[in-house]
Design a protein around this motif. Structure first.
Motif, PDB file in Angstrom:
ATOM      1  N   LEU A  10     -20.867-128.509 -44.264  1.00 14.60           N
ATOM      2  CA  LEU A  10     -20.952-129.726 -43.448  1.00 14.60           C
ATOM      3  C   LEU A  10     -22.391-130.034 -43.053  1.00 14.60           C
ATOM      4  CD1 LEU A  10     -17.804-129.420 -41.152  1.00 14.60           C
ATOM      5  CD2 LEU A  10     -18.131-130.867 -43.170  1.00 14.60           C
ATOM      6  N   GLU A  11     -23.156-129.010 -42.723  1.00 12.05           N
ATOM      7  CA  GLU A  11     -24.565-129.202 -42.362  1.00 12.05           C
ATOM      8  C   GLU A  11     -25.361-129.741 -43.557  1.00 12.05           C
ATOM      9  OE1 GLU A  11     -28.296-126.377 -41.274  1.00 12.05           O
ATOM     10  OE2 GLU A  11     -26.391-125.877 -40.313  1.00 12.05           O
ATOM     11  N   ALA A  12     -25.083-129.222 -44.749  1.00  8.88           N
ATOM     12  CA  ALA A  12     -25.771-129.691 -45.946  1.00  8.88           C
ATOM     13  C   ALA A  12     -25.395-131.143 -46.256  1.00  8.88           C
ATOM     14  CB  ALA A  12     -25.447-128.786 -47.133  1.00  8.88           C
ATOM     15  N   LEU A  13     -24.135-131.492 -46.062  1.00 10.46           N
ATOM     16  CA  LEU A  13     -23.718-132.886 -46.251  1.00 10.46           C
ATOM     17  C   LEU A  13     -24.424-133.808 -45.269  1.00 10.46           C
ATOM     18  CD1 LEU A  13     -19.869-132.601 -46.856  1.00 10.46           C
ATOM     19  CD2 LEU A  13     -21.542-133.632 -48.397  1.00 10.46           C
ATOM     20  N   ALA A  14     -24.530-133.378 -44.024  1.00  8.30           N
ATOM     21  CA  ALA A  14     -25.233-134.174 -43.006  1.00  8.30           C
ATOM     22  C   ALA A  14     -26.694-134.356 -43.389  1.00  8.30           C
ATOM     23  CB  ALA A  14     -25.112-133.512 -41.639  1.00  8.30           C
ATOM     24  N   MET A  15     -27.309-133.303 -43.936  1.00  7.63           N
ATOM     25  CA  MET A  15     -28.703-133.387 -44.365  1.00  7.63           C
ATOM     26  C   MET A  15     -28.867-134.409 -45.492  1.00  7.63           C
ATOM     27  SD  MET A  15     -30.960-130.190 -45.672  1.00  7.63           S
ATOM     28  CE  MET A  15     -32.584-130.400 -46.345  1.00  7.63           C
ATOM     29  N   LEU A  16     -27.930-134.412 -46.432  1.00  6.35           N
ATOM     30  CA  LEU A  16     -27.979-135.364 -47.533  1.00  6.35           C
ATOM     31  C   LEU A  16     -27.802-136.793 -47.028  1.00  6.35           C
ATOM     32  CD1 LEU A  16     -28.214-135.773 -50.579  1.00  6.35           C
ATOM     33  CD2 LEU A  16     -25.757-135.417 -50.749  1.00  6.35           C
ATOM     34  N   ILE A  17     -26.861-136.993 -46.111  1.00  4.51           N
ATOM     35  CA  ILE A  17     -26.644-138.325 -45.539  1.00  4.51           C
ATOM     36  C   ILE A  17     -27.892-138.801 -44.803  1.00  4.51           C
ATOM     37  CG2 ILE A  17     -25.347-139.585 -43.770  1.00  4.51           C
ATOM     38  CD1 ILE A  17     -22.895-137.837 -44.680  1.00  4.51           C
ATOM     39  N   LEU A  70     -34.399-135.969 -51.161  1.00  3.37           N
ATOM     40  CA  LEU A  70     -33.096-135.988 -51.830  1.00  3.37           C
ATOM     41  C   LEU A  70     -32.849-134.705 -52.620  1.00  3.37           C
ATOM     42  CD1 LEU A  70     -33.017-139.705 -52.986  1.00  3.37           C
ATOM     43  CD2 LEU A  70     -31.740-138.666 -51.106  1.00  3.37           C
ATOM     44  N   VAL A  71     -33.882-134.204 -53.288  1.00  3.29           N
ATOM     45  CA  VAL A  71     -33.729-132.951 -54.056  1.00  3.29           C
ATOM     46  C   VAL A  71     -33.437-131.789 -53.119  1.00  3.29           C
ATOM     47  CG1 VAL A  71     -34.995-131.259 -55.457  1.00  3.29           C
ATOM     48  CG2 VAL A  71     -35.052-133.675 -56.064  1.00  3.29           C
ATOM     49  N   ASN A  72     -34.176-131.691 -52.015  1.00  2.28           N
ATOM     50  CA  ASN A  72     -33.953-130.591 -51.068  1.00  2.28           C
ATOM     51  C   ASN A  72     -32.552-130.646 -50.473  1.00  2.28           C
ATOM     52  OD1 ASN A  72     -36.523-129.601 -51.472  1.00  2.28           O
ATOM     53  ND2 ASN A  72     -37.387-130.645 -49.702  1.00  2.28           N
ATOM     54  N   ALA A  73     -32.117-131.830 -50.085  1.00  2.79           N
ATOM     55  CA  ALA A  73     -30.778-131.973 -49.505  1.00  2.79           C
ATOM     56  C   ALA A  73     -29.709-131.648 -50.543  1.00  2.79           C
ATOM     57  CB  ALA A  73     -30.587-133.382 -48.953  1.00  2.79           C
ATOM     58  N   GLY A  74     -29.889-132.128 -51.763  1.00  2.00           N
ATOM     59  CA  GLY A  74     -28.918-131.853 -52.826  1.00  2.00           C
ATOM     60  C   GLY A  74     -28.854-130.382 -53.181  1.00  2.00           C
ATOM     61  N   SER A  75     -30.010-129.719 -53.214  1.00  2.00           N
ATOM     62  CA  SER A  75     -30.043-128.282 -53.520  1.00  2.00           C
ATOM     63  C   SER A  75     -29.344-127.485 -52.431  1.00  2.00           C
ATOM     64  CB  SER A  75     -31.491-127.797 -53.652  1.00  2.00           C
ATOM     65  OG  SER A  75     -32.094-128.389 -54.769  1.00  2.00           O
ATOM     66  N   ARG A  76     -29.594-127.872 -51.194  1.00  2.00           N
ATOM     67  CA  ARG A  76     -28.965-127.150 -50.080  1.00  2.00           C
ATOM     68  C   ARG A  76     -27.445-127.332 -50.117  1.00  2.00           C
ATOM     69  NH1 ARG A  76     -30.808-127.374 -43.781  1.00  2.00           N
ATOM     70  NH2 ARG A  76     -29.252-125.911 -43.048  1.00  2.00           N
ATOM     71  N   LEU A  77     -26.995-128.545 -50.417  1.00  2.00           N
ATOM     72  CA  LEU A  77     -25.557-128.792 -50.508  1.00  2.00           C
ATOM     73  C   LEU A  77     -24.944-127.999 -51.657  1.00  2.00           C
ATOM     74  CD1 LEU A  77     -22.994-130.251 -49.650  1.00  2.00           C
ATOM     75  CD2 LEU A  77     -23.699-132.184 -51.078  1.00  2.00           C
ATOM     76  N   ARG A  78     -25.593-128.012 -52.795  1.00  2.00           N
ATOM     77  CA  ARG A  78     -25.058-127.293 -53.948  1.00  2.00           C
ATOM     78  C   ARG A  78     -24.971-125.800 -53.666  1.00  2.00           C
ATOM     79  NH1 ARG A  78     -26.216-129.114 -59.938  1.00  2.00           N
ATOM     80  NH2 ARG A  78     -24.866-130.700 -59.124  1.00  2.00           N
ATOM     81  N   HIS A  79     -25.987-125.252 -52.995  1.00  2.00           N
ATOM     82  CA  HIS A  79     -25.979-123.829 -52.639  1.00  2.00           C
ATOM     83  C   HIS A  79     -24.811-123.525 -51.705  1.00  2.00           C
ATOM     84  CE1 HIS A  79     -27.323-119.854 -51.506  1.00  2.00           C
ATOM     85  NE2 HIS A  79     -27.211-120.212 -50.248  1.00  2.00           N
ATOM     86  N   ALA A  80     -24.620-124.373 -50.698  1.00  2.00           N
ATOM     87  CA  ALA A  80     -23.531-124.153 -49.742  1.00  2.00           C
ATOM     88  C   ALA A  80     -22.174-124.232 -50.440  1.00  2.00           C
ATOM     89  CB  ALA A  80     -23.602-125.178 -48.614  1.00  2.00           C
ATOM     90  N   GLU A  81     -22.024-125.184 -51.353  1.00  2.00           N
ATOM     91  CA  GLU A  81     -20.768-125.307 -52.098  1.00  2.00           C
ATOM     92  C   GLU A  81     -20.521-124.067 -52.958  1.00  2.00           C
ATOM     93  OE1 GLU A  81     -20.067-129.951 -53.089  1.00  2.00           O
ATOM     94  OE2 GLU A  81     -21.751-128.997 -54.081  1.00  2.00           O
ATOM     95  N   ALA A  82     -21.559-123.592 -53.620  1.00  2.00           N
ATOM     96  CA  ALA A  82     -21.412-122.420 -54.485  1.00  2.00           C
ATOM     97  C   ALA A  82     -20.972-121.209 -53.669  1.00  2.00           C
ATOM     98  CB  ALA A  82     -22.730-122.126 -55.213  1.00  2.00           C
TER      99      ALA A  82
END
Length: 125
Positions: A10-17, A70-82
């Motif tokens: 959720l935190e990574a999604l918020a960062m991406l938004i 955008l890259v940092n937020a996307g990477s953080r989200l992908r890491h959290a999902e993994a």
């Protein structure tokens, strides 16, 4: 999924938004700068002349900042999902398939944060 992993996703999604929302102003600034570049080129100025001017330098910086965010937020989200998927017992191959990355990239995502090896080992199949 553990509460910690759920919160991390959720935190990574918020960062991406937030990155997307803050990019609106950058996109407008980049658009104005690009318009200035086009006008300058139509008047015969070289790219070197245009890009050395103060206003146009902001275009390059704006695009760079926007992409970095955008890259940092996307990477953080992908890491959290993994991490979340692996904690739920999926194999690296399945985690990679869900995220649309190779098994090796899924492994790298999971090993990216030190101290999280216990999550990786507990989900190994």
């Amino acid at each position: 999924m553990s509460e910690t992993l759920h919160d991390e996703v959720l935190e990574a999604l918020a960062m991406l938004i937030n990155a997307l929302e803050s990019s609106r102003h950058r996109v407008e600034a980049v658009y104005e700068g690009a318009k200035h570049l086009r006008q300058g080129r139509s008047h015969g100025l070289s790219y070197a002349e245009l890009l050395s001017s103060v206003g146009c330098r902001g275009v390059i910086d704006g695009v760079s900042d926007l992409l970095d965010g955008l890259v940092n937020a996307g990477s953080r989200l992908r890491h959290a999902e993994a991490r979340a998927l692996r904690a739920e017992g999926l194999s690296l191959s399945k985690v990679g398939a869900v995220l649309g990355v190779s098994r090796q990239r899924a492994s790298a995502l999971l090993e990216d944060v030190g101290g999280d090896r216990a999550v990786e080992r507990s989900g190994r199949r």
